[in-house]
Design a protein around this motif. Structure first.
Motif, short mmCIF file in Angstrom:
data_model
loop_
_atom_site.label_atom_id
_atom_site.label_comp_id
_atom_site.label_asym_id
_atom_site.label_seq_id
_atom_site.Cartn_x
_atom_site.Cartn_y
_atom_site.Cartn_z
N VAL A 1 36.78 46.39 24.38
CA VAL A 1 37.45 46.07 25.64
C VAL A 1 37.01 44.71 26.17
N VAL A 2 38.00 43.92 26.58
CA VAL A 2 37.77 42.61 27.19
C VAL A 2 38.36 42.65 28.60
N ILE A 3 37.62 42.14 29.57
CA ILE A 3 38.10 42.13 30.97
C ILE A 3 38.39 40.69 31.39
N THR A 4 39.48 40.51 32.13
CA THR A 4 39.71 39.21 32.80
C THR A 4 39.65 39.47 34.31
N GLU A 5 39.09 38.55 35.04
CA GLU A 5 38.94 38.72 36.50
C GLU A 5 39.04 37.37 37.21
N VAL A 6 39.26 37.41 38.52
CA VAL A 6 39.19 36.19 39.34
C VAL A 6 38.07 36.33 40.38
N ASP A 7 37.53 37.55 40.49
CA ASP A 7 36.50 37.82 41.50
C ASP A 7 35.13 37.84 40.81
N HIS A 8 34.19 37.04 41.34
CA HIS A 8 32.90 36.90 40.65
C HIS A 8 32.12 38.21 40.61
N VAL A 9 32.14 38.95 41.73
CA VAL A 9 31.37 40.20 41.76
C VAL A 9 31.94 41.21 40.76
N ARG A 10 33.25 41.33 40.76
CA ARG A 10 33.87 42.28 39.83
C ARG A 10 33.64 41.87 38.38
N ALA A 11 33.70 40.57 38.12
CA ALA A 11 33.47 40.07 36.76
C ALA A 11 32.05 40.41 36.31
N LEU A 12 31.10 40.27 37.24
CA LEU A 12 29.70 40.57 36.96
C LEU A 12 29.54 42.07 36.67
N GLU A 13 30.24 42.86 37.50
CA GLU A 13 30.18 44.32 37.31
C GLU A 13 30.71 44.69 35.92
N ALA A 14 31.83 44.06 35.55
CA ALA A 14 32.42 44.35 34.23
C ALA A 14 31.45 43.96 33.13
N ALA A 15 30.81 42.80 33.28
CA ALA A 15 29.86 42.34 32.26
C ALA A 15 28.71 43.32 32.14
N MET A 16 28.20 43.80 33.29
CA MET A 16 27.05 44.71 33.24
C MET A 16 27.45 46.13 32.88
N ASP A 17 28.75 46.44 32.97
CA ASP A 17 29.23 47.73 32.45
C ASP A 17 29.38 47.65 30.93
N GLY A 18 29.14 46.46 30.39
CA GLY A 18 29.11 46.34 28.92
C GLY A 18 30.36 45.74 28.31
N PHE A 19 31.25 45.17 29.13
CA PHE A 19 32.48 44.61 28.58
C PHE A 19 32.36 43.10 28.43
N ARG A 20 33.12 42.54 27.48
CA ARG A 20 33.20 41.08 27.41
C ARG A 20 34.13 40.61 28.53
N VAL A 21 33.78 39.52 29.15
CA VAL A 21 34.59 38.98 30.26
C VAL A 21 34.95 37.54 29.91
N MET A 22 36.21 37.21 30.07
CA MET A 22 36.66 35.83 29.75
C MET A 22 37.98 35.57 30.47
N PRO A 23 38.40 34.30 30.54
CA PRO A 23 39.70 34.01 31.17
C PRO A 23 40.85 34.53 30.30
N MET A 24 41.99 34.78 30.93
CA MET A 24 43.14 35.29 30.18
C MET A 24 43.55 34.32 29.07
#
Ligand code: ADE
Length: 424
Positions: free
Chosen positions: A238-261
């Protein structure tokens, strides 16, 4: 099939027997709403109140409509999305429950808006909205009817955002109950409901294996979290894209890769948007996708994917399965779009399972009752579902699930309200 006097515009009344069977099946998983319906039948809190419910016309919504009617409401049901209506359910509500329904799966935008107008012709006092389309139409086109409104209740994050914008513009001049933000709604419906039903929609439309796929989720709000959780549980990367820094951080610490669309679009086998914003998958994202990438949306409106630009650039579009269209791009690659970019969990599947809608619609029913009981007393603007209602819904649900929990002792109660006791 008996003739009906009930006003309606549904696909085919002969579908009613299957609809009734499915409505009853859903009702088995809705014990909280059932108890509210029984209370409504005794107390009649909605007696004499004209209501419009603009919801996805599913078996779960049918159980809500039946509860409102038991409470005395004179309610009309319309669809909150052109593709989400279950035609058998709509038929049964008319034929078996005498509830007026105006909804047909696949209705065009003109019909969708005409049904909103028919609903407003009913001159509602309370509106149950899912996305705020009826409330927006009332404010824009039926100003003379605003004085008849006791209030509205809103189901979705998108609808609440729109209500906030209406309030900021000074046009929301009546109370609106925020069902979405009740704990017993968004923790369960948005997360576990959307999580399961979105995967269900993708699988029913395509029959693809989720395991081993790179699965891109646009956004990391409650709905996206549910989809990410379930996709990961089925073995996707699973890869997550976000615009909100807190949510992006949460996704990263939930174990997902985070990157721009722009990066995620290059590697996604399946790409799902659930952000509530527009053009999250924009024209340039389609250009870099892998051949055969599957793209869909489970956010409220069909604007998250820029399908207009995709249509313009595609040399060929063809339906390859129901709710599954293949677009051929100038670079020779194909992109597969599901459900015309509309809510895939309702377009090709049946929406959230009844067990979570039980709590969402318990909040809708109790929110409507609260508006009726407090007619004329609430300030204009957005109101939370009262905390005791939220807690009671959780209590009833746990009880129905056979789960017992601890009670605070007198000593613990005292401790929690004191400040003098510290370390032992
Ligand atoms: N929204 C998401 N799933 C739904 C369902 N099953 N019924 C009504 N509204 C929904």
């Amino acid at each position: 099939m008996t003739a009906t006097q009930v006003k309606h515009e549904v696909k085919d009344l002969s579908y009613a027997p299957l609809g009734k069977q499915r409505i009853e099946w859903a009702g088995r998983e809705m014990p909280v709403l059932r108890q509210i319906r029984e209370q409504f039948a005794k107390d009649k809190p909605l007696e004499g109140i004209k209501m419009v419910a603009c919801c996805h016309v599913t078996t779960e919504t049918a159980n809500l409509a039946i509860a409102l009617k038991a409470g005395g409401a004179d309610a009309v049901l319309i669809a909150s999305n052109p593709l989400s209506t279950q035609d058998d359910t709509a038929a049964s509500l008319v034929a078996d429950y005498d509830i007026p329904v105006f909804a047909i799966k696949g209705e065009d935008n003109e019909t969708y808006n005409r049904h909103i107008n028919i609903a407003l012709d009913h001159r509602p006092n309370i509106i149950i909205d899912d996305g705020s389309d009826v409330t927006a139409a009332l404010i824009q086109h039926r100003k003379d009817q605003i004085k008849e409104i006791i209030g509205t209740t809103e189901e979705t994050t998108t609808g609440i955002n729109r209500l906030r914008a209406m309030f900021d513009d000074g046009v929301l001049t009546f109370p609106a109950m925020n069902v979405n933000d009740a704990d017993t709604k968004h923790f369960f419906d948005n997360r576990y409901g959307t999580g399961q039903s979105t995967i269900d929609g993708i699988v029913r439309a395509t029959n693809v294996l989720i395991a081993g796929k790179t699965f891109v989720v646009g956004g990391y709000g409650w709905c996206s979290k549910g989809v990410a959780l379930r996709a990961a549980g089925m073995g996707a990367n699973v890869v997550i894209t976000e615009v909100d820094h807190v949510r992006a951080l949460e996704a990263a610490m939930d174990g997902f890769r985070v990157m721009p669309m722009s990066e995620a679009a290059k590697i996604g086998d399946i790409i799902v948007t659930l952000t509530g914003n527009k053009h999250v998958v924009a024209s340039h994202h389609f250009d870099v996708m892998k051949d055969g990438a599957i793209v869909c949306n489970a956010g409220h409106f069909d604007i998250e994917l820029d399908l207009k630009s995709l249509r313009e650039k595609a040399s060929e579009v063809k339906e390859v399965r129901p709710f599954t269209e293949q677009y051929i791009l100038p670079n020779g690659k194909s992109v597969i779009v599901l459900g015309e970019g509309r809510l895939i969990n309702l377009a090709s599947a049946e929406g959230h399972p009844s067990a979570v809608m039980d709590m969402s619609f318990a909040n809708q029913a109790k929110g409507s009752e609260y508006l009726a009981l407090n007619k004329g007393k609430l300030e204009p603007g957005i109101h939370s579902i009262p905390r005791e209602v939220d807690k009671e819904i959780a209590r009833l649900k746990l009880n129905a699930m056979g789960i017992k929990i601890d009670d605070l002792s007198q000593e613990q109660l005292k401790y929690m309200s004191s400040w003098t006791e510290g370390t032992d």
